[in-house]
Scaffold this active site. Structure first.
Site, PDB file in Angstrom:
ATOM      1  N   SER A 115       0.820  -1.224   0.000  1.00 56.11           N
ATOM      2  CA  SER A 115       0.000   0.000   0.000  1.00 56.11           C
ATOM      3  C   SER A 115       0.843   1.258   0.000  1.00 56.11           C
ATOM      4  O   SER A 115       0.331   2.347  -0.283  1.00 56.11           O
ATOM      5  CB  SER A 115      -0.856   0.036   1.270  1.00 56.11           C
ATOM      6  OG  SER A 115      -1.810  -0.979   1.265  1.00 56.11           O
ATOM      7  N   ASN A 168      -3.187   6.375  -1.642  1.00 53.28           N
ATOM      8  CA  ASN A 168      -3.025   6.283  -0.176  1.00 53.28           C
ATOM      9  C   ASN A 168      -2.340   7.498   0.439  1.00 53.28           C
ATOM     10  O   ASN A 168      -2.544   7.801   1.615  1.00 53.28           O
ATOM     11  CB  ASN A 168      -2.265   5.008   0.209  1.00 53.28           C
ATOM     12  CG  ASN A 168      -3.170   3.797   0.086  1.00 53.28           C
ATOM     13  OD1 ASN A 168      -4.395   3.931   0.068  1.00 53.28           O
ATOM     14  ND2 ASN A 168      -2.579   2.620   0.001  1.00 53.28           N
TER      15      ASN A 168
HETATM   16  N1  CAA Z   1     -16.510  -8.073  -2.945  1.00 51.65           N
HETATM   17  C1  CAA Z   1     -17.086  -8.234  -4.154  1.00 51.65           C
HETATM   18  N2  CAA Z   1     -18.079  -7.459  -4.611  1.00 51.65           N
HETATM   19  C2  CAA Z   1     -18.542  -6.515  -3.780  1.00 51.65           C
HETATM   20  C3  CAA Z   1     -18.004  -6.287  -2.496  1.00 51.65           C
HETATM   21  C4  CAA Z   1     -16.951  -7.128  -2.088  1.00 51.65           C
HETATM   22  N3  CAA Z   1     -16.361  -6.996  -0.897  1.00 51.65           N
HETATM   23  N4  CAA Z   1     -18.681  -5.263  -1.924  1.00 51.65           N
HETATM   24  C5  CAA Z   1     -19.601  -4.864  -2.816  1.00 51.65           C
HETATM   25  N5  CAA Z   1     -19.511  -5.609  -3.933  1.00 51.65           N
HETATM   26  C6  CAA Z   1     -20.323  -5.461  -5.155  1.00 51.65           C
HETATM   27  C7  CAA Z   1     -21.770  -5.838  -4.913  1.00 51.65           C
HETATM   28  O1  CAA Z   1     -21.996  -7.221  -5.120  1.00 51.65           O
HETATM   29  C8  CAA Z   1     -22.499  -4.985  -5.943  1.00 51.65           C
HETATM   30  O2  CAA Z   1     -22.392  -5.612  -7.204  1.00 51.65           O
HETATM   31  P1  CAA Z   1     -23.573  -5.465  -8.326  1.00 51.65           P
HETATM   32  O3  CAA Z   1     -23.544  -4.021  -8.747  1.00 51.65           O
HETATM   33  O4  CAA Z   1     -23.136  -6.403  -9.389  1.00 51.65           O
HETATM   34  O5  CAA Z   1     -24.831  -5.827  -7.639  1.00 51.65           O
HETATM   35  C9  CAA Z   1     -21.641  -3.699  -5.998  1.00 51.65           C
HETATM   36  O6  CAA Z   1     -20.337  -4.073  -5.517  1.00 51.65           O
HETATM   37  C10 CAA Z   1     -22.204  -2.593  -5.122  1.00 51.65           C
HETATM   38  O7  CAA Z   1     -22.310  -3.105  -3.814  1.00 51.65           O
HETATM   39  P2  CAA Z   1     -23.438  -2.730  -2.760  1.00 51.65           P
HETATM   40  O8  CAA Z   1     -24.665  -2.256  -3.478  1.00 51.65           O
HETATM   41  O9  CAA Z   1     -23.582  -3.828  -1.767  1.00 51.65           O
HETATM   42  O10 CAA Z   1     -22.800  -1.578  -1.897  1.00 51.65           O
HETATM   43  P3  CAA Z   1     -22.334  -0.163  -2.292  1.00 51.65           P
HETATM   44  O11 CAA Z   1     -22.973   0.374  -3.511  1.00 51.65           O
HETATM   45  O12 CAA Z   1     -22.440   0.564  -1.020  1.00 51.65           O
HETATM   46  O13 CAA Z   1     -20.785  -0.390  -2.639  1.00 51.65           O
HETATM   47  C11 CAA Z   1     -18.532  -0.404  -2.015  1.00 51.65           C
HETATM   48  C12 CAA Z   1     -19.907  -0.978  -1.742  1.00 51.65           C
HETATM   49  C13 CAA Z   1     -18.095  -0.751  -3.451  1.00 51.65           C
HETATM   50  C14 CAA Z   1     -17.569  -1.030  -1.021  1.00 51.65           C
HETATM   51  C15 CAA Z   1     -18.611   1.159  -1.858  1.00 51.65           C
HETATM   52  O14 CAA Z   1     -19.109   1.471  -0.578  1.00 51.65           O
HETATM   53  C16 CAA Z   1     -17.278   1.831  -2.042  1.00 51.65           C
HETATM   54  O15 CAA Z   1     -16.860   2.100  -3.152  1.00 51.65           O
HETATM   55  N6  CAA Z   1     -16.587   2.139  -0.918  1.00 51.65           N
HETATM   56  C17 CAA Z   1     -15.281   2.784  -0.945  1.00 51.65           C
HETATM   57  C18 CAA Z   1     -14.224   1.739  -1.261  1.00 51.65           C
HETATM   58  C19 CAA Z   1     -12.865   2.349  -1.355  1.00 51.65           C
HETATM   59  O16 CAA Z   1     -12.633   3.544  -1.246  1.00 51.65           O
HETATM   60  N7  CAA Z   1     -11.855   1.473  -1.553  1.00 51.65           N
HETATM   61  C20 CAA Z   1     -10.486   1.850  -1.578  1.00 51.65           C
HETATM   62  C21 CAA Z   1      -9.867   1.578  -0.221  1.00 51.65           C
HETATM   63  S1  CAA Z   1      -8.174   2.044  -0.153  1.00 51.65           S
HETATM   64  C22 CAA Z   1      -7.351   0.755  -0.811  1.00 51.65           C
HETATM   65  O17 CAA Z   1      -7.904  -0.243  -1.177  1.00 51.65           O
HETATM   66  C23 CAA Z   1      -5.871   0.897  -0.937  1.00 51.65           C
HETATM   67  C24 CAA Z   1      -5.049   0.499   0.197  1.00 51.65           C
HETATM   68  O18 CAA Z   1      -3.877   0.191  -0.039  1.00 51.65           O
HETATM   69  C25 CAA Z   1      -5.510   0.539   1.601  1.00 51.65           C
HETATM   70  P1  NAD Z   2      -4.717  -9.408   5.340  1.00 59.49           P
HETATM   71  O1  NAD Z   2      -4.260  -9.261   6.747  1.00 59.49           O
HETATM   72  O2  NAD Z   2      -6.181  -9.484   5.056  1.00 59.49           O
HETATM   73  O3  NAD Z   2      -4.056 -10.702   4.699  1.00 59.49           O
HETATM   74  C1  NAD Z   2      -2.680 -10.938   4.697  1.00 59.49           C
HETATM   75  C2  NAD Z   2      -2.482 -12.437   4.498  1.00 59.49           C
HETATM   76  O4  NAD Z   2      -1.091 -12.684   4.318  1.00 59.49           O
HETATM   77  C3  NAD Z   2      -2.928 -13.259   5.714  1.00 59.49           C
HETATM   78  O5  NAD Z   2      -3.839 -14.238   5.279  1.00 59.49           O
HETATM   79  C4  NAD Z   2      -1.621 -13.894   6.225  1.00 59.49           C
HETATM   80  O6  NAD Z   2      -1.795 -15.201   6.727  1.00 59.49           O
HETATM   81  C5  NAD Z   2      -0.791 -13.909   4.954  1.00 59.49           C
HETATM   82  N1  NAD Z   2       0.648 -13.956   5.206  1.00 59.49           N
HETATM   83  C6  NAD Z   2       1.369 -13.244   6.085  1.00 59.49           C
HETATM   84  N2  NAD Z   2       2.682 -13.582   5.987  1.00 59.49           N
HETATM   85  C7  NAD Z   2       2.760 -14.519   5.011  1.00 59.49           C
HETATM   86  C8  NAD Z   2       3.824 -15.258   4.442  1.00 59.49           C
HETATM   87  N3  NAD Z   2       5.074 -15.094   4.849  1.00 59.49           N
HETATM   88  N4  NAD Z   2       3.540 -16.137   3.459  1.00 59.49           N
HETATM   89  C9  NAD Z   2       2.257 -16.320   3.035  1.00 59.49           C
HETATM   90  N5  NAD Z   2       1.211 -15.641   3.526  1.00 59.49           N
HETATM   91  C10 NAD Z   2       1.466 -14.751   4.509  1.00 59.49           C
HETATM   92  O7  NAD Z   2      -4.029  -8.224   4.547  1.00 59.49           O
HETATM   93  P2  NAD Z   2      -4.555  -7.480   3.238  1.00 59.49           P
HETATM   94  O8  NAD Z   2      -5.477  -6.398   3.655  1.00 59.49           O
HETATM   95  O9  NAD Z   2      -4.981  -8.477   2.226  1.00 59.49           O
HETATM   96  O10 NAD Z   2      -3.214  -6.767   2.759  1.00 59.49           O
HETATM   97  C11 NAD Z   2      -2.220  -7.456   2.049  1.00 59.49           C
HETATM   98  C12 NAD Z   2      -1.319  -6.458   1.358  1.00 59.49           C
HETATM   99  O11 NAD Z   2      -2.103  -5.673   0.458  1.00 59.49           O
HETATM  100  C13 NAD Z   2      -0.628  -5.471   2.301  1.00 59.49           C
HETATM  101  O12 NAD Z   2       0.622  -5.147   1.790  1.00 59.49           O
HETATM  102  C14 NAD Z   2      -1.583  -4.269   2.266  1.00 59.49           C
HETATM  103  O13 NAD Z   2      -0.933  -3.075   2.598  1.00 59.49           O
HETATM  104  C15 NAD Z   2      -1.985  -4.287   0.806  1.00 59.49           C
HETATM  105  N6  NAD Z   2      -3.268  -3.659   0.494  1.00 59.49           N
HETATM  106  C16 NAD Z   2      -4.312  -3.737   1.350  1.00 59.49           C
HETATM  107  C17 NAD Z   2      -5.510  -3.139   1.014  1.00 59.49           C
HETATM  108  C18 NAD Z   2      -6.712  -3.217   1.906  1.00 59.49           C
HETATM  109  O14 NAD Z   2      -7.644  -2.414   1.717  1.00 59.49           O
HETATM  110  N7  NAD Z   2      -6.765  -4.107   2.862  1.00 59.49           N
HETATM  111  C19 NAD Z   2      -5.645  -2.477  -0.227  1.00 59.49           C
HETATM  112  C20 NAD Z   2      -4.546  -2.457  -1.105  1.00 59.49           C
HETATM  113  C21 NAD Z   2      -3.356  -3.028  -0.719  1.00 59.49           C
END
Ligand code: CAA
Ligand code: NAD
Length: 285
Positions: A119, A190
């Protein structure tokens, strides 16, 4: 190089989604984690999503069976020996990622690409550990993977153009929109999103109720979900690790993670994946 078989390391929140979208696009996938129980949970999540798609008439039973047959699983990274690319999605910890990339560098075919779904962390530092830095790249998916279109493509200092081209092409083939990003902490999304989530956690700590913060951002800024619900979706451990990394890399206390994030993680309340985070999901599990 033509991609035929994709390895996915880590079957958590992201690994399960990555395996799902790769199989949906016809690729052979091997999904590896440290424990069979984690893999079983990931397969359950994938099958549930495909089951829903069948109910909605978006997929046929036959198509689902074909996709299911494309995913094999294992608990030993040696299973990646015949993959053209391995996408790593394990815990957001530099030391653990470096160990794993050193191992992958030895196990995988010499021409295989090693992608990391980190991330925020440095691609170059991870790449150097693999001893094949030209073939290591950041391939950053977004959660939930089957829904979010973006993949950030991040080259490290030594990543070859050929590697970038192959993962860009693969991203398109699995239905995503690749956007090039630079190797800066948190890349594009991010870098902007985590300070926002962290600030919401600070507000919560200052006594503003979570529901109020989330509702305000949904209604007032048109967010699909509020920042605290999003933190639970991402995983509070992932959020904390990213904030810690920003703080360390930039040396600026504006990135200091809110204490509430740290304490929730200490308690094992990591968000949706553990049933409790900022909110309680145990009743809906
Ligand atoms: N897995 C698979 N499909 C999913 C899902 C999941 N976890 N959650 C929702 N869906 C699908 C649903 O099945 C639905 O599909 P259809 O259109 O085919 O029916 C569609 O997505 C819309 O879902 P919902 O109507 O249940 O719910 P919603 O409209 O509220 O959408 C959401 C849910 C897509 C999660 C929406 O709330 C959203 O976009 N949230 C923000 C997500 C976001 O910002 N993600 C980025 C996070 S940061 C990151 O990922 C990077 C990092 O490194 C941390
Ligand atoms: P998570 O905690 O849901 O899953 C991580 C998995 O890795 C666990 O199942 C754990 O058992 C496995 N694991 C740990 N060490 C391991 C090893 N040595 N060999 C094999 N498996 C191992 O984490 P996540 O949210 O899926 O995040 C995974 C990566 O993706 C991270 O680098 C995170 O920053 C990145 N990421 C996360 C998100 C998010 O929204 N969660 C979005 C984008 C990127």
């Amino acid at each position: 190089m033509e991609i035929k078989k994709i390895g996915v390391l880590g079957a958590g929140t992201m690994g399960a989604g990555i395996a799902q979208v790769c199989a949906q696009s016809g690729y052979q996938v091997i999904l590896v984690d440290i424990e069979q129980a984690i893999i079983d949970k990931a397969l359950k999540t994938i099958n549930k999503a495909w089951g829903k798609a069948v109910e909605k008439g978006k997929l046929t039973e036959d198509a689902v069976q074909k996709m299911q047959s494309l995913i094999t699983t294992g608990t030993d990274p040696k299973d990646f020996a015949d993959c053209n690319i391995v996408i790593e999605a394990i815990v957001e910890n530099m030391e653990i990622k470096k160990k794993v990339f050193a191992q992958l560098g030895e196990i995988c075919r010499p021409e295989a690409i090693l992608a990391t779904n980190t991330s925020a962390l440095s691609i170059t530092e991870i790449a150097v550990a693999s001893k094949r830095a030209a073939q290591v790249v950041g391939m950053h998916f977004f959660n939930p993977v089957p829904v979010m279109k973006l993949v950030e493509i991040i080259p490290g200092v030594e990543t070859s153009q050929e590697t970038v081209d192959i993962v860009t092409d693969l991203s398109i083939k699995i239905g995503k929109e690749p956007v090039p990003a630079q190797e800066t902490p948190g890349f594009i999304v991010n870098r902007l999103l985590l300070p926002y989530i962290n600030e919401a956690a600070h507000l919560l700590q200052e006594g503003v109720p979570a529901e109020q913060i989330d509702k305000a951002m949904m209604l007032g800024a048109n967010m699909p979900m509020g920042p605290l619900a999003l933190a639970d979706l991402v995983g509070l451990d992932v959020c904390l690790n990213i904030c810690e990394y920003f703080w360390k890399e930039f040396g600026d206390s504006k990135y200091r993670p809110a204490l509430i994030l740290r304490n929730k993680v200490r308690a094992g309340h990591l968000g949706r994946k553990t049933g409790k985070g900022i909110y309680d999901y145990t009743k809906s599990l």
